[in-house]
Structure formats: structure tokens, C-alpha cells
Design a protein around this motif. Structure first.
Motif, PDB file in Angstrom:
ATOM      1  N   ALA A 132       0.824  -1.211   0.000  1.00 41.52           N
ATOM      2  CA  ALA A 132       0.000   0.000   0.000  1.00 41.52           C
ATOM      3  C   ALA A 132       0.858   1.261   0.000  1.00 41.52           C
ATOM      4  N   LEU A 133       2.028   1.169   0.604  1.00 42.12           N
ATOM      5  CA  LEU A 133       2.916   2.320   0.709  1.00 42.12           C
ATOM      6  C   LEU A 133       3.623   2.654  -0.595  1.00 42.12           C
ATOM      7  N   GLN A 134       3.929   1.661  -1.401  1.00 43.72           N
ATOM      8  CA  GLN A 134       4.736   1.894  -2.604  1.00 43.72           C
ATOM      9  C   GLN A 134       4.139   2.955  -3.539  1.00 43.72           C
ATOM     10  N   PRO A 135       2.844   2.880  -3.893  1.00 40.62           N
ATOM     11  CA  PRO A 135       2.313   3.940  -4.758  1.00 40.62           C
ATOM     12  C   PRO A 135       2.276   5.305  -4.068  1.00 40.62           C
ATOM     13  N   VAL A 136       2.131   5.315  -2.754  1.00 39.89           N
ATOM     14  CA  VAL A 136       2.141   6.566  -2.000  1.00 39.89           C
ATOM     15  C   VAL A 136       3.522   7.213  -2.103  1.00 39.89           C
ATOM     16  N   ILE A 137       4.551   6.410  -1.915  1.00 36.78           N
ATOM     17  CA  ILE A 137       5.921   6.924  -2.031  1.00 36.78           C
ATOM     18  C   ILE A 137       6.157   7.460  -3.441  1.00 36.78           C
ATOM     19  N   ALA A 138       5.720   6.708  -4.438  1.00 36.75           N
ATOM     20  CA  ALA A 138       5.908   7.142  -5.834  1.00 36.75           C
ATOM     21  C   ALA A 138       5.220   8.479  -6.085  1.00 36.75           C
ATOM     22  N   LYS A 139       4.027   8.656  -5.532  1.00 35.36           N
ATOM     23  CA  LYS A 139       3.275   9.901  -5.735  1.00 35.36           C
ATOM     24  C   LYS A 139       3.986  11.081  -5.071  1.00 35.36           C
ATOM     25  N   VAL A 140       4.425  10.895  -3.818  1.00 37.36           N
ATOM     26  CA  VAL A 140       5.118  11.968  -3.098  1.00 37.36           C
ATOM     27  C   VAL A 140       6.469  12.260  -3.759  1.00 37.36           C
ATOM     28  N   GLY A 174      -4.319   8.916   4.299  1.00 43.15           N
ATOM     29  CA  GLY A 174      -5.440   9.284   3.433  1.00 43.15           C
ATOM     30  C   GLY A 174      -5.969   8.124   2.608  1.00 43.15           C
ATOM     31  N   THR A 175      -5.159   7.100   2.422  1.00 43.78           N
ATOM     32  CA  THR A 175      -5.596   5.964   1.599  1.00 43.78           C
ATOM     33  C   THR A 175      -5.874   4.702   2.406  1.00 43.78           C
ATOM     34  N   MET A 176      -5.248   4.586   3.595  1.00 47.28           N
ATOM     35  CA  MET A 176      -5.382   3.356   4.383  1.00 47.28           C
ATOM     36  C   MET A 176      -5.258   3.712   5.863  1.00 47.28           C
ATOM     37  N   GLU A 177      -6.403   3.809   6.541  1.00 44.84           N
ATOM     38  CA  GLU A 177      -6.363   4.204   7.946  1.00 44.84           C
ATOM     39  C   GLU A 177      -6.161   3.039   8.897  1.00 44.84           C
ATOM     40  N   THR A 178      -6.517   1.841   8.472  1.00 40.08           N
ATOM     41  CA  THR A 178      -6.380   0.692   9.354  1.00 40.08           C
ATOM     42  C   THR A 178      -6.041  -0.548   8.540  1.00 40.08           C
ATOM     43  N   ILE A 179      -5.754  -1.597   9.242  1.00 40.61           N
ATOM     44  CA  ILE A 179      -5.477  -2.877   8.602  1.00 40.61           C
ATOM     45  C   ILE A 179      -5.974  -3.952   9.566  1.00 40.61           C
ATOM     46  N   THR A 180      -6.617  -4.952   9.012  1.00 37.27           N
ATOM     47  CA  THR A 180      -7.098  -6.054   9.838  1.00 37.27           C
ATOM     48  C   THR A 180      -6.506  -7.353   9.311  1.00 37.27           C
ATOM     49  N   PHE A 181      -6.244  -8.253  10.227  1.00 41.29           N
ATOM     50  CA  PHE A 181      -5.705  -9.561   9.851  1.00 41.29           C
ATOM     51  C   PHE A 181      -5.838 -10.501  11.024  1.00 41.29           C
ATOM     52  N   GLU A 182      -5.773 -11.755  10.716  1.00 42.07           N
ATOM     53  CA  GLU A 182      -5.818 -12.802  11.736  1.00 42.07           C
ATOM     54  C   GLU A 182      -4.449 -13.466  11.811  1.00 42.07           C
ATOM     55  N   ARG A 183      -4.259 -14.228  12.840  1.00 48.86           N
ATOM     56  CA  ARG A 183      -3.005 -14.959  13.037  1.00 48.86           C
ATOM     57  C   ARG A 183      -2.867 -16.030  11.966  1.00 48.86           C
ATOM     58  N   GLU A 184      -1.696 -16.081  11.384  1.00 42.85           N
ATOM     59  CA  GLU A 184      -1.398 -17.120  10.404  1.00 42.85           C
ATOM     60  C   GLU A 184      -1.401 -18.479  11.100  1.00 42.85           C
TER      61      GLU A 184
END
Length: 195
Positions: A132-140, A174-184
Motif C-alpha cells: 500500500a505504501l509503494q504507490p504513496v511513495i511514488a506519488k510523493v 489518506g488511503t489506508m487508515e487501518t489494517i485487519t488480519f488474523e493470526r497465520e
């Protein structure tokens, strides 16, 4: 070291906010096109990174509770053996130690398995954040007219005005305020039979 403590130390080391070396910089002219960024600081300060850290801590606490269910009765048996050790014959002591060995191994195996699962969960969550961060870095990067991006944690000094980290945190929020996941859930590794 308890599982939770080990996992929290690992998470802290990998996601602690880091400041650029020489926070004030050494001054001098800004080098046009050369920009700085700290991915670790982004993960530590962005809302989704904080949510991931909190969720990993929650999962690590659950894993620790599972291990404790196995560990506590074994600790009671070990303490009883130690207390009675002087009263037992060498054969009795050896027999009790041999009876405890598989229980101790089960606790160790469960601890190691839980660590592997939490580590796999952390890696998967960090991969999602990085994607999710990669396109944000590219934009900035493009918006600031950068021609070279350097890890700010590697910079010994200079003019740090071209640090993109705060802008990247704001953009990621602005694009990703949270993240949810379960234990692998990993398959239990069994030891190969002795030959």
C-alpha cells in the motif's frame, strides 16, 4: 524469556519510529532532486502501521496465553520435583525427570510454533503495508520532483529539508487508515523419528 516479551521486543525493534541521524542536520544547501525517506518511521507513525502493531500485540498476547496454559502445570511439577529432590532416590528422581521431559518439550514446541505463527503474521501484515505504501511513495516522490531517494537512516548529516517521510505518512493515512488480519496458521512441525 516469555513469548510475548520476545515478540514485543522484535516488533519494537522493527517498527520503532526512527529519527534521522543528526535530527537538526548539518545545514548547507538542499541538493535538488535528492530526497530522504524512512519506511520504518512511516510504518510506526501511519494509522495503519499503528493498527498493525496493536493487532500484532493482541495476537502475541493470545499466543502467550495459549503457551501459559501448557507451561503453568509443568512449572508446578518442576517446582515439586525440586522441593522433593533431596528425599528421592536417584532412580526416583530420574524417573520423574523422564516423565517431565515430554511435557517440557511440548511447552517448548508450542512456544516455537507460536513464535513462527506470529512472525509469519507480522511478515504478511508488513508486506500488505509495504504494498500500500509503494504507490504513496511514488506519488510523493514525483510531487517533490525527486531524482534520487535515500533511506534517511543512512544519512550522516546534511540538509534534511527534502525528507518525504511526513508527507508519505499523511498520504498513506489518506488511503489506508487501518489494517485487519488474523493470526497465520502454520502446520505443526514434527520431529523426524530417531534412527
Amino acid at each position: 524469556m516469555p513469548l510475548l516479551a520476545a515478540l514485543l521486543l522484535l516488533a519494537a525493534a522493527q517498527s520503532a519510529p526512527t529519527a534521522p541521524t543528526g535530527q537538526q542536520g548539518l545545514g548547507g544547501p538542499a541538493v535538488p532532486g535528492v530526497c530522504l525517506l524512512s519506511r520504518e518511521a512511516i510504518f510506526a507513525n501511519a494509522k495503519a502501521g499503528k493498527a498493525a502493531t496493536a493487532r500484532l500485540q493482541q495476537l502475541a498476547e493470545q499466543a502467550q496465553a495459549e503457551v501459559d496454559v501448557l507451561r503453568k502445570p509443568v512449572e508446578v511439577e518442576v517446582q515439586a520435583l525440586q522441593a522433593e529432590g533431596a528425599k528421592l532416590s536417584p532412580e526416583q528422581r530420574r524417573a520423574r525427570e523422564q516423565a517431565l521431559a515430554p511435557k517440557l518439550k511440548a511447552v517448548q514446541d508450542k512456544t516455537q510454533h507460536s513464535i513462527r505463527e506470529i512472525d509469519a503474521t507480522r511478515a504478511k501484515a508488513m508486506a500488505r503495508l509495504a504494498a500500500a505504501l509503494q504507490p504513496v511513495i511514488a506519488k510523493v516522490y514525483t510531487a517533490r520532483n525527486c531524482g534520487l531517494l535515500i533511506d534517511r537512516n543512512s544519512v550522516l548529516g546534511g540538509n534534511l529539508s527534502n525528507d518525504l517521510t511526513a508527507a508519505a505518512v499523511a498520504a498513506l493515512d489518506g488511503t489506508m487508515e487501518t489494517i485487519t488480519f488474523e493470526r497465520e496458521v502454520l502446520p505443526v512441525q514434527t520431529a523426524a523419528p530417531a534412527r
